[in-house]
Design a protein around this motif. Structure first.
Motif, PDB file in Angstrom:
ATOM      1  N   ALA A   1      25.402  13.889  64.528  1.00 39.56           N
ATOM      2  CA  ALA A   1      23.977  14.042  64.758  1.00 39.56           C
ATOM      3  C   ALA A   1      23.332  12.666  64.695  1.00 39.56           C
ATOM      4  O   ALA A   1      23.701  11.844  63.865  1.00 39.56           O
ATOM      5  CB  ALA A   1      23.378  14.948  63.704  1.00 39.56           C
ATOM      6  N   PRO A   2      22.383  12.392  65.604  1.00 37.65           N
ATOM      7  CA  PRO A   2      21.720  11.093  65.553  1.00 37.65           C
ATOM      8  C   PRO A   2      21.028  10.914  64.206  1.00 37.65           C
ATOM      9  O   PRO A   2      20.574  11.886  63.614  1.00 37.65           O
ATOM     10  CB  PRO A   2      20.695  11.172  66.690  1.00 37.65           C
ATOM     11  CG  PRO A   2      21.146  12.299  67.557  1.00 37.65           C
ATOM     12  CD  PRO A   2      21.910  13.232  66.691  1.00 37.65           C
TER      13      PRO A   2
ATOM     14  N   PRO B   1      18.296  18.629  59.176  1.00 35.48           N
ATOM     15  CA  PRO B   1      17.651  19.939  59.368  1.00 35.48           C
ATOM     16  C   PRO B   1      16.391  20.054  58.509  1.00 35.48           C
ATOM     17  O   PRO B   1      16.409  19.708  57.329  1.00 35.48           O
ATOM     18  CB  PRO B   1      18.720  20.930  58.904  1.00 35.48           C
ATOM     19  CG  PRO B   1      19.996  20.194  59.031  1.00 35.48           C
ATOM     20  CD  PRO B   1      19.694  18.743  58.835  1.00 35.48           C
ATOM     21  N   ARG B   2      15.301  20.582  59.114  1.00 35.46           N
ATOM     22  CA  ARG B   2      14.014  20.610  58.399  1.00 35.46           C
ATOM     23  C   ARG B   2      14.072  21.446  57.131  1.00 35.46           C
ATOM     24  O   ARG B   2      13.384  21.160  56.168  1.00 35.46           O
ATOM     25  CB  ARG B   2      12.944  21.184  59.327  1.00 35.46           C
ATOM     26  CG  ARG B   2      12.453  20.099  60.258  1.00 35.46           C
ATOM     27  CD  ARG B   2      11.131  20.430  60.881  1.00 35.46           C
ATOM     28  NE  ARG B   2      11.014  19.586  62.062  1.00 35.46           N
ATOM     29  CZ  ARG B   2      10.689  20.047  63.252  1.00 35.46           C
ATOM     30  NH1 ARG B   2      10.422  21.319  63.419  1.00 35.46           N
ATOM     31  NH2 ARG B   2      10.637  19.222  64.272  1.00 35.46           N
ATOM     32  N   VAL B   3      14.908  22.473  57.185  1.00 32.26           N
ATOM     33  CA  VAL B   3      14.934  23.407  56.063  1.00 32.26           C
ATOM     34  C   VAL B   3      15.360  22.710  54.764  1.00 32.26           C
ATOM     35  O   VAL B   3      15.096  23.188  53.679  1.00 32.26           O
ATOM     36  CB  VAL B   3      15.864  24.602  56.409  1.00 32.26           C
ATOM     37  CG1 VAL B   3      17.307  24.136  56.496  1.00 32.26           C
ATOM     38  CG2 VAL B   3      15.698  25.721  55.427  1.00 32.26           C
ATOM     39  N   LEU B   4      16.005  21.549  54.887  1.00 31.41           N
ATOM     40  CA  LEU B   4      16.472  20.843  53.688  1.00 31.41           C
ATOM     41  C   LEU B   4      15.379  20.014  53.032  1.00 31.41           C
ATOM     42  O   LEU B   4      15.500  19.621  51.881  1.00 31.41           O
ATOM     43  CB  LEU B   4      17.642  19.909  54.038  1.00 31.41           C
ATOM     44  CG  LEU B   4      18.902  20.563  54.596  1.00 31.41           C
ATOM     45  CD1 LEU B   4      19.995  19.508  54.762  1.00 31.41           C
ATOM     46  CD2 LEU B   4      19.390  21.658  53.649  1.00 31.41           C
TER      47      LEU B   4
END
Lengths: 269, 359
Positions: free
Chosen positions: A7-8, A13-16
């Motif tokens: 992943a760049p 992930p936003r959820v983290l």
């Protein structure tokens, strides 16, 4: 090829984010709270009171002594655990980790009923040499060594196992005798891990509370180290307790700064 | 009794190594074999890192059987250069002479000389972490040589290098091994027949700890006597002399692509895979007539995985001698080929690589 699958950077992930922010707040906010509560005007006098200075001196000297003990005993243990072909080594490795997972108070009790007057080792010491260990400065050092040793053993043993014996073998084929191999190859290769192990065990020894108070008690100038003094002052003079806590935080930050980046991040040089 | 003479019998964890080998002084022996065949174990035994129950090892006329590694005068180079990360390149190379009793200055002088010899002197003051894999491996070679070993052990020295780094290392190895320095013997473990051809004069093929074949490099690899060697070699090897655009074999020219380091009129080996070889009946010369076409007699026909492998008889007549060709079962049936059939073999020049051979 593989780079494309990663992943760049920056796309976590936003959820983290929320739990991560909460975790960070949990670590930092209490320090902020303490800083806000500190009575800075009286800080110098609080920190230089006789009791505080006694505790500071005792803490630094016992933690330093425990760290030396950890190195003298822990490095050979790490070498044995990493290099021995004995059958029981895996069990031993687990046993060494015990103080890491044991509540320190329990460790203190264990020490008390081993080295105390009714304990089998303590009884033997008492009748043969007249030495009584509990409630002495020596007991503080033993308690601190007990809880801090695993940190040193784990980092040194990990480094030994990660490096393997290949460097030693090559050194041997180049004509180096075993003692030369140990001093010119094994030890230098261990230094980064040893350094981080030393810093971590010093920090652990400095912060030790539970095992110390159970096994060594809280006698001013003899066994009352900084954490014990903080606990003691909390019921007497809360400003003093806060000031000493601040001191411990400063020492802890220094330790992190000195040990970074290798030890904390577990990266080998 | 100069050179290397060893008899080793080792048994552990269900693995048995049983090897006898003799390498004359200045000789280079390649040890070939698949993973787990005991190649590295063999080197460890020769270096003294492993002590087999039954062994006798003599290096340069000295019986070293009972001696630990520091007293054996061996130099060991593994796949991983294993440069000491805490020492500079120069001190890495000086480590051996220092350990063998040279003073600091003298050891560094020696180290500088060897770095120069291998062509890596410019890195003397660097830390190993700042070298590329190929540079580190050449420094490791200099370090192994700096102790003036009577036995140089090379354990897959090229295997961990990428395609760009391998040629410089191969060239360094070749120049070291070609010096034929009196009092030195080298053993190279490899799984690449090309390394064996370009570096060694003798090969020993190991399988499951046993020697299955042993002899001069080209005769073993070009005419494998066991299916095992044929499988690991897997390539056609034709010995001759490098020409301007191919390989001269007697009065024939096998056209091919010369490797960068091949020198015209020097001994060379042409290498091409069996599937690049086409087979025609003797009376039906191929259309378009590729240059590399020559007669042969089929010596064997054997299934080889999904294909059928024919091997020409090793009659020593031209480049087709002992050459293998892979055909589909249908083609074999169509051509009516059997042992003794007289055929024409043809190989595209672009599929033939010509490499310098060890003289």
């Amino acid at each position: 090829m593989t780079a494309k699958r990663l992943a760049p950077a920056g796309r976590v992930p936003r959820v983290l984010w929320l739990p991560a922010a909460l975790a960070l707040a949990l670590v930092t906010l209490p320090v902020v709270g303490l800083l806000l509560r500190t009575d800075y005007a009286r800080l110098p006098s609080l920190l230089t009171s006789a009791a505080s200075l006694h505790a500071l001196r005792l803490s630094l000297s016992t933690a330093a002594l425990s760290t030396v003990l950890c190195v003298l005993l822990g490095v050979p243990l790490a070498v044995v655990l990493a290099r021995s072909a004995l059958r029981g080594v895996r069990v031993l490795r687990a046993v060494v980790l015990l103080p890491l997972v044991l509540p320190p108070v329990v460790g203190g009790f264990a020490l008390l009923y081993t080295l105390g007057r009714t304990g089998f080792v303590g009884y033997l010491l008492d009748v043969t040499t007249g030495i009584q260990v509990p409630f002495t400065t020596g007991a503080v050092v033993i308690a601190q060594t007990f809880v801090a040793m695993p940190f040193l053993v784990v980092s040194v043993e990990g480094a030994l196992r990660a490096t393997g014996e290949d460097y030693e073998r090559v050194a041997a084929t180049l004509g180096a005798r075993p003692s030369t191999v140990f001093s010119r190859v094994t030890c230098p290769l261990l230094l980064p891990a040893l350094g981080s192990g030393v810093v971590l065990s010093f920090a652990r020894a400095l912060g030790e509370f539970g095992a110390t108070i159970t096994f060594a008690g809280s006698l001013e100038g003899v066994t009352r180290t900084l954490p014990l003094e903080v606990y003691n002052q909390a019921s007497v003079n809360i400003d003093s307790a806060v000031a000493l806590s601040l001191l411990l935080i400063v020492i802890a930050i220094l330790v992190i700064v000195v040990a970074r980046p290798r030890s904390i991040e577990g990266v080998r040089a | 009794m100069t050179g290397l003479h060893a008899t080793l019998r080792l048994r552990r964890d269900g693995f048995a190594l049983d090897v006898a080998l003799n390498v004359p002084d200045t000789g280079v022996l390649a040890v070939l074999g698949p993973n787990g065949s005991g190649k590295s174990t063999l080197l460890d035994c020769l270096a003294g890192l492993l002590r087999p129950a039954e062994a006798s090892v003599s290096i340069g006329g000295t019986d070293v059987t009972g001696l630990p590694p520091p007293e054996r005068r061996v130099g060991l180079l593994r796949q991983d250069p294993l440069l000491f990360p805490h020492l500079s390149v120069l001190d890495n190379v000086a480590f051996g002479p220092r350990s063998r009793g040279s003073g600091r200055q003298r050891a560094r002088e020696l180290a500088r000389r060897w770095l120069d010899e291998i062509g890596v002197a410019e890195f003397a003051d660097r830390r190993p972490a700042r070298l590329s894999g190929g540079q580190a491996q050449r420094v490791a070679l200099a370090r192994a040589l700096a102790t003036d070993p009577a036995l140089l052990l090379l354990d897959e020295p090229l295997a961990a290098l990428d395609v760009d780094a391998a040629p410089a290392m191969r060239a360094a190895l070749r120049s070291v091994l070609r010096q034929r320095q009196p009092g030195r013997v080298a053993v190279v473990v490899t799984h690449d027949p090309l390394d064996a051809i370009s570096l060694a004069d003798h090969v020993l093929v190991l399988a499951d700890g046993q020697v299955v074949e042993q002899g001069p490099t080209r005769s073993v690899l070009a005419a494998p006597r066991t299916g095992f060697t044929a499988r690991i070699a897997g390539l056609n090897l034709v010995a001759g002399e490098a020409g301007p655009d191919g390989l001269r074999v007697g009065d024939q020219l096998l056209s091919g692509v010369l490797a960068e380091d091949a020198v015209v009129a020097e001994p060379a080996v042409a290498v091409f895979p069996p599937h690049a070889v086409s087979v025609y009946p003797r009376d039906d010369a191929p259309h378009g007539s590729p240059r590399n076409t020559a007669p042969a007699t089929v010596g064997s026909v054997e299934p080889h995985g999904p294909v059928i492998r024919l091997r020409a008889t090793a009659d020593g007549q031209g480049w087709t001698s002992g050459v293998a060709a892979d055909l589909t079962p249908a083609a074999v049936a169509d051509l009516g080929i059997d042992v003794g059939s007289r055929v024409l073999l043809s190989v595209k020049a672009a599929a033939v690589e010509v490499h310098p051979a060890n003289p």
